[in-house]
Motif scaffolding. Structure first.
Motif, PDB file in Angstrom:
ATOM      1  N   ASP B  66       0.792  -1.229   0.000  1.00 27.61           N
ATOM      2  CA  ASP B  66       0.000   0.000   0.000  1.00 27.61           C
ATOM      3  C   ASP B  66       0.828   1.285   0.000  1.00 27.61           C
ATOM      4  O   ASP B  66       0.509   2.230  -0.703  1.00 27.61           O
ATOM      5  CB  ASP B  66      -0.989   0.005   1.188  1.00 27.61           C
ATOM      6  CG  ASP B  66      -0.314  -0.243   2.536  1.00 27.61           C
ATOM      7  OD1 ASP B  66       0.925  -0.328   2.592  1.00 27.61           O
ATOM      8  OD2 ASP B  66      -1.030  -0.359   3.551  1.00 27.61           O
ATOM      9  N   HIS B  67       1.927   1.322   0.758  1.00 25.01           N
ATOM     10  CA  HIS B  67       2.605   2.600   0.980  1.00 25.01           C
ATOM     11  C   HIS B  67       3.308   3.154  -0.253  1.00 25.01           C
ATOM     12  O   HIS B  67       3.194   4.324  -0.566  1.00 25.01           O
ATOM     13  CB  HIS B  67       3.612   2.463   2.126  1.00 25.01           C
ATOM     14  CG  HIS B  67       2.983   2.528   3.477  1.00 25.01           C
ATOM     15  ND1 HIS B  67       2.135   1.551   3.946  1.00 25.01           N
ATOM     16  CD2 HIS B  67       3.065   3.444   4.451  1.00 25.01           C
ATOM     17  CE1 HIS B  67       1.733   1.880   5.158  1.00 25.01           C
ATOM     18  NE2 HIS B  67       2.290   3.030   5.498  1.00 25.01           N
ATOM     19  N   SER B  68       4.101   2.301  -0.921  1.00 27.58           N
ATOM     20  CA  SER B  68       4.889   2.839  -2.032  1.00 27.58           C
ATOM     21  C   SER B  68       4.363   2.373  -3.383  1.00 27.58           C
ATOM     22  O   SER B  68       5.061   2.429  -4.381  1.00 27.58           O
ATOM     23  CB  SER B  68       6.370   2.487  -1.849  1.00 27.58           C
ATOM     24  OG  SER B  68       6.517   1.109  -1.646  1.00 27.58           O
ATOM     25  N   SER B 353      -6.482   8.132   2.154  1.00 29.11           N
ATOM     26  CA  SER B 353      -5.798   7.697   3.376  1.00 29.11           C
ATOM     27  C   SER B 353      -6.672   6.803   4.246  1.00 29.11           C
ATOM     28  O   SER B 353      -7.896   6.783   4.113  1.00 29.11           O
ATOM     29  CB  SER B 353      -5.289   8.856   4.226  1.00 29.11           C
ATOM     30  OG  SER B 353      -6.244   9.219   5.197  1.00 29.11           O
ATOM     31  N   CYS B 354      -6.034   6.098   5.174  1.00 30.99           N
ATOM     32  CA  CYS B 354      -6.766   5.186   6.047  1.00 30.99           C
ATOM     33  C   CYS B 354      -7.718   5.919   6.983  1.00 30.99           C
ATOM     34  O   CYS B 354      -8.517   5.295   7.663  1.00 30.99           O
ATOM     35  CB  CYS B 354      -5.790   4.321   6.844  1.00 30.99           C
ATOM     36  SG  CYS B 354      -4.604   5.277   7.807  1.00 30.99           S
ATOM     37  N   THR B 355      -7.656   7.252   7.000  1.00 30.65           N
ATOM     38  CA  THR B 355      -8.603   8.019   7.819  1.00 30.65           C
ATOM     39  C   THR B 355      -9.930   8.224   7.087  1.00 30.65           C
ATOM     40  O   THR B 355     -10.999   8.062   7.668  1.00 30.65           O
ATOM     41  CB  THR B 355      -8.010   9.393   8.170  1.00 30.65           C
ATOM     42  OG1 THR B 355      -6.703   9.220   8.678  1.00 30.65           O
ATOM     43  CG2 THR B 355      -8.851  10.109   9.204  1.00 30.65           C
ATOM     44  N   GLY B 413      -4.434   2.939  -2.503  1.00 33.74           N
ATOM     45  CA  GLY B 413      -3.132   2.974  -1.832  1.00 33.74           C
ATOM     46  C   GLY B 413      -3.031   4.174  -0.909  1.00 33.74           C
ATOM     47  O   GLY B 413      -3.964   4.971  -0.805  1.00 33.74           O
ATOM     48  N   CYS B 414      -1.886   4.299  -0.253  1.00 38.64           N
ATOM     49  CA  CYS B 414      -1.682   5.395   0.700  1.00 38.64           C
ATOM     50  C   CYS B 414      -1.487   6.728  -0.020  1.00 38.64           C
ATOM     51  O   CYS B 414      -1.850   7.779   0.489  1.00 38.64           O
ATOM     52  CB  CYS B 414      -0.472   5.115   1.572  1.00 38.64           C
ATOM     53  SG  CYS B 414      -0.655   3.659   2.609  1.00 38.64           S
ATOM     54  N   SER B 415      -0.835   6.651  -1.165  1.00 40.25           N
ATOM     55  CA  SER B 415      -0.728   7.818  -2.042  1.00 40.25           C
ATOM     56  C   SER B 415      -0.182   9.053  -1.338  1.00 40.25           C
ATOM     57  O   SER B 415       0.823   8.982  -0.637  1.00 40.25           O
ATOM     58  CB  SER B 415      -2.110   8.075  -2.673  1.00 40.25           C
ATOM     59  OG  SER B 415      -2.088   9.158  -3.560  1.00 40.25           O
TER      60      SER B 415
HETATM   61  S1  SF4 Z   1      -2.851   5.929   4.474  1.00 38.74           S
HETATM   62 FE1  SF4 Z   1      -1.233   7.158   5.399  1.00 38.74          FE
HETATM   63  S2  SF4 Z   1      -1.452   6.904   7.585  1.00 38.74           S
HETATM   64 FE2  SF4 Z   1      -2.645   5.309   6.600  1.00 38.74          FE
HETATM   65  S3  SF4 Z   1      -1.309   3.533   6.536  1.00 38.74           S
HETATM   66 FE3  SF4 Z   1      -1.049   4.648   4.605  1.00 38.74          FE
HETATM   67  S4  SF4 Z   1       0.638   6.041   4.960  1.00 38.74           S
HETATM   68 FE4  SF4 Z   1      -0.016   5.338   6.954  1.00 38.74          FE
END
Ligand code: SF4
Lengths: 201, 473
Positions: B66-68, B353-355, B413-415
Motif C-alpha cells: 500500500d505505501h509505495s 488515506s486510512c482516515t 493505496g496510501c498515495s
Molecule cells: S494511508 Fe497514510 S497513515 Fe494510513 S497507513 Fe497509509 S501512509 Fe499510513
C-alpha cells in the motif's frame, strides 16, 4: 544489541517540541530494506537546503555534532509514525541516547529495542542542561543506566525513570527476541487452550 | 463472588495473557492478527532469516502492498512503480510472503488496499481481538472493540517468530462524547476537535475508550476515522465497544465467522463492553452539539481550529517553547497570526488515506462535487482506500462524478498521505487533505497540509479556496 552501562559524552540541543518521526527520517527514505545507512538522512529536510547542501545553522551540521553521542530534544520527542527507521537513523548518525522531558510511546519502545537510551528528565533539570550546552557547546553529560542517573558536569545529578525490564535488557545486552522465544512452552499452551479467532489461509 | 469491574481493554488484555508479569518481566501478550506491509517488514524478515526462524503463525498473518505502490489509473495489468528502490521493496515483500507462506494482497489483486482499510472490509478485524501492525494507525481497528496498536520493526520480528509481544499494560482514558452532531460536522471533525483539546501528547501512555451517545450514533466507517487518529493525540490505541452496528457491519464478510460460529462469536462479543462501574485512569468529555467543522492550520494535528476561526497569534501564548513552535509552524505554512483560513487558495485537494478513503467518505465528497467542477488551477485526487472501495464507488457511479468534475480517480493505496509513491506536493504548494498528518513535508518536501473532513476537502476543491461545506448545500 550492545550493552549500555554508562556514557559520558557531548550533547547537542535540538530545542523544538513535538519533533515527529517524519522530521527525524522523512518517508522517502523508508524504501530501504536495510537498517544501516540512514544516518546520512537523519533530519534530512532540516539539515540540507533545496540543493542538498548542508545548512550551516542546523545543529547537526556544526562541528560539535560530529562527536556528540547525546541528543537533547524538546518535549514529546518522536511522535507520529511507528517507523523504527527513526531510532535507526539516530544510532547510525552516532547517537547513543536522547534526552527529553517526554517521549512518544512507540518511539521510546523502538529506541529501547535497539539500544538507544531515552532519558526523561524533569523540566527543571532539562532546562539546566539546555542552558549549559547552549552556553558551552561540547558540554558533557554522564548517564549511568544502572543507577538511573544523569549528571551534569557541574555535579548536579538527577534520577531518571526507566522500565525495569528494558533496563535489564540494555544493561546486559539481552536479545529480546531470544528471550521471547524462551516462552515457547507458554505460547503453545495458550494456543492449545484458545481457538484462533481468524484464519487467513 | 462478583469480580472487579473491568473495562473493555481489561477484558481483552486478560484474555490474551500468555504469561503474566513476573519479576520485572512484562506480560507475554498473544496476538490474534498480524498485518504486514512493505515498508516496516523487510528488516524483520531479514532478522528471521539471519536466525534461521520461521513465521510461527502464517495463518494469523496478512500482508498487503500500500505505501509505495502507484495509484495512477491502470491502463494495463502492470503499474509503473515509482522508483527502483520501491520496486525492490515490493518484490522483497512478495518473496517474504512466498517463502513464509503468508497471504498477500499484492498490487493488482482485487483485495489490495491500505492495510487499515482491508482488515475491516475483509471481516478479519473482529471484536475482542489483539491486532498489531508495523504502523501507528493500527489504532483504526479499535473501532470494532479490538485492542489494536502500532509496533516497530523489531516487534514485527517478535510477532512473526512467536505470535506474541512483551507488553506493559497502558493506562486507560475514557473519551466520552454525548449529544448530537450538528449538520455538516463529521467524525473527522470530532477527532480533530479532541486532539486540539488534549494536545498531540495528551494521550501518551494511555489507550482511549470512546463512549457516549454521539459515538453510538456513528456508523463503523466513522468510528474507524475516530479510532484511526487516536495516535495523533499520542494514544497507541483507541477503542469503541462493539454493538449492533458492529455486528451488522461484520455479518457476511469473507473472514467473519458464519453459521453457528457466528452466533457463538456474537455471544462472546456481547460480554466485551466495559462494566458499568469500571474505573478509568483519566476521563475527558466533549459535547457533540458544540462541535464545528475543523481544519488544521499548523504542522501537527493538534494545531486545529473551527473552520471559521482565525489562526492563533503566537504573541498570545505564554509558554516560550509553545510560542516558538507556533511561530515556526506559521512560518512553514506561510500564515499570518489572526488570519482567517476561509478563502485561502489551495493547489491540491487530496481525498484518501486510512482516515477517510472508505465508501462513506467518497459518498460525502461526491455529494458536494456532483454537478460542480473542480476550480481552475486546482488538482483534486480521489484515492479509494482499497480495490473493493473502488469497485463499490464505481458501481454507484461516484467515479464519474469525480472525473466529470475534473478530479483524478485513482487506484487504491496510501498515495499522497505519505508521498512515498510519487503522488506528492511540490515545495510551497498547499493542500486540503483528508489524511491524518500535517507534519512538515509529510505530503512532499516543502508542501503545506491542511487536514479536514471529506466535506471540507470537496467544498474546497470546487471553489479553489478553503471553504465551509455548510455554505454550499
Ligand atoms: S494511508 Fe497514510 S497513515 Fe494510513 S497507513 Fe497509509 S501512509 Fe499510513
Amino acid at each position: 544489541m550492545d550493552p549500555f552501562t554508562t556514557l559520558t559524552a557531548t550533547c547537542v540541543v535540538l530545542p523544538a517540541d513535538n519533533v515527529d518521526t517524519d522530521q527525524i527520517i522523512p518517508a522517502r527514505f523508508l524504501k530501504t530494506t536495510e537498517r544501516r545507512g540512514l544516518g546520512a538522512h537523519l533530519f534530512a529536510d532540516w539539515r540540507y537546503d533545496e540543493n542538498g547542501e548542508p545548512r550551516a545553522d542546523f545543529i547537526l551540521n556544526r562541528p560539535e555534532a560530529r562527536t556528540a553521542e547525546i541528543l537533547v530534544a524538546g518535549r514529546n520527542f518522536g511522535c507520529g509514525s511507528s517507523r523504527e527507521h527513526a531510532p535507526w537513523a539516530l544510532m547510525d548518525f552516532g547517537f547513543r541516547a536522547v534526552v527529553s522531558t517526554e517521549f512518544a510511546d512507540i518511539f521510546r519502545n523502538n529506541a529501547l529495542k535497539i539500544g538507544l537510551l531515552p532519558v526523561t528528565l524533569t523540566p527543571a533539570m532539562h532546562e539546566r542542561l539546555v542552558a549549559l550546552v547552549t552556553a558551552a557547546p561540547g558540554t558533557r553529560l554522564t548517564l549511568d543506566l544502572s543507577a538511573q542517573t544523569a549528571t551534569l558536569p557541574i555535579g548536579v545529578t538527577e534520577r531518571f525513570p526507566i522500565d525495569a525490564f528494558a533496563k535489564h535488557c540494555l544493561l546486559h545486552g539481552v536479545d529480546q527476541l531470544g528471550f521471547l522465544l524462551q516462552a515457547e512452552a507458554a505460547i503453545s499452551d495458550y494456543e492449545r487452550s484458545h481457538r484462533s479467532r481468524v484464519c487467513t489461509r | 463472588m462478583k469480580g472487579r469491574p473491568r473495562t473493555l481493554v481489561d477484558k481483552i488484555w486478560d484474555d490474551h495473557v500468555v504469561r503474566p508479569e513476573a519479576e520485572g518481566v512484562p506480560v507475554v501478550l498473544y496476538v490474534d492478527l498480524h498485518l504486514v506491509h512493505e515498508v516496516t517488514s523487510p528488516q524483520a524478515f531479514a532478522e528471521l532469516r539471519a536466525r534461521g526462524l520461521g513465521v510461527r503463525r502464517p495463518d494469523l498473518t496478512l500482508a498487503t502492498m500500500d505505501h509505495s505502490t502507484p495509484t495512477t489509473p491502470r491502463r494495463s495489468a502492470a503499474l509503473p512503480v515509482v522508483d527502483t528502490q520501491a520496486v525492490a521493496q515490493l518484490a522483497q515483500l512478495a518473496r517474504n510472503c512466498d517463502d513464509f507462506g503468508i497471504l498477500l494482497f499484492e498490487l493488482g489483486s482485487e483485495r489490495q488496499g491500505i492495510v487499515h482499510v482491508i482488515g475491516p472490509e475483509q471481516g478479519l478485524t473482529q471484536p475482542g481481538m489483539t491486532i498489531v501492525c508495523g504502523d501507528s494507525h493500527t489504532s483504526t481497528h479499535g473501532a470494532f472493540g479490538a485492542l489494536a496498536f502500532g509496533i516497530g520493526t523489531s516487534e514485527v520480528a517478535h510477532v512473526l517468530a512467536t505470535q506474541s509481544l512483551l507488553q506493559s499494560k497502558p493506562k486507560s482514558m475514557e473519551v466520552r462524547i454525548d449529544g448530537q452532531l450538528p449538520r455538516g460536522v463529521t467524525a473527522k471533525d470530532v477527532i480533530l476537535a479532541l486532539i486540539a483539546r488534549i494536545g498531540i501528547g495528551g494521550g501518551t501512555g494511555h489507550t482511549f475508550e470512546y463512549s457516549g451517545s454521539a459515538i453510538r450514533a456513528l456508523g463503523m466507517e466513522e468510528r474507524m476515522t475516530i479510532c484511526n487518529m487516536s495516535i495523533e493525540a499520542g494514544a497507541r490505541a483507541g477503542l469503541i465497544a462493539p454493538d449492533e452496528t458492529t455486528y451488522e457491519y461484520l455479518a457476511g464478510r469473507p473472514f467473519a465467522p458464519a453459521g453457528s460460529a457466528w452466533d457463538d462469536a456474537v455471544g462472546a462479543w456481547r460480554q466485551l463492553p466495559s462494566d458499568d462501574d469500571a474505573v478509568y485512569d483519566r476521563r475527558v468529555q466533549l459535547d457533540a452539539a458544540q462541535l464545528a467543522p475543523m481544519i488544521t492550520y499548523g504542522t501537527n494535528p493538534a494545531m486545529a481550529i473551527a473552520i471559521d476561526e482565525r489562526v492563533p497569534d503566537p504573541a498570545e501564548t505564554r509558554d516560550a517553547s509553545r510560542r516558538a513552535e507556533l511561530e515556526k509552524a506559521l512560518r512553514y505554512m506561510a500564515l499570518e497570526p489572526g488570519q482567517p483560513l476561509l478563502g485561502r487558495p489551495v493547489d491540491v485537494v487530496f481525498i484518501g488515506s486510512c482516515t477517510n478513503s472508505r465508501i462513506s467518505d467518497l459518498r460525502l465528497a461526491a455529494g458536494i462535487v456532483r454537478g460542480r467542477r473542480v476550480a481552475p488551477g486546482v488538482r483534486m485526487l480521489v484515492v479509494p482506500g482499497s480495490q473493493q472501495v473502488k469497485r463499490q464507488a464505481e458501481s454507484e457511479g461516484l467515479h464519474r462524478v469525480f472525473t466529470e468534475a475534473g478530479a483524478e480517480w485513482r487506484e487504491a493505496g496510501c498515495s499522497m498521505c505519505i508521498a512515498m509513491n510519487g503522488d506528492q506536493l511540490a515545495p510551497g504548494q498547499s493542500a486540503v487533505s483528508t489524511s491524518n498528518r500535517n507534519f512538515e513535508g509529510r505530503q512532499g518536501k516543502g508542501g503545506r497540509t491542511f487536514l479536514a473532513s471529506p466535506l471540507t476537502a470537496a467544498a474546497t476543491a470546487v471553489t479553489g479556496v478553503i471553504t465551509d461545506a455548510r455554505t454550499l448545500v
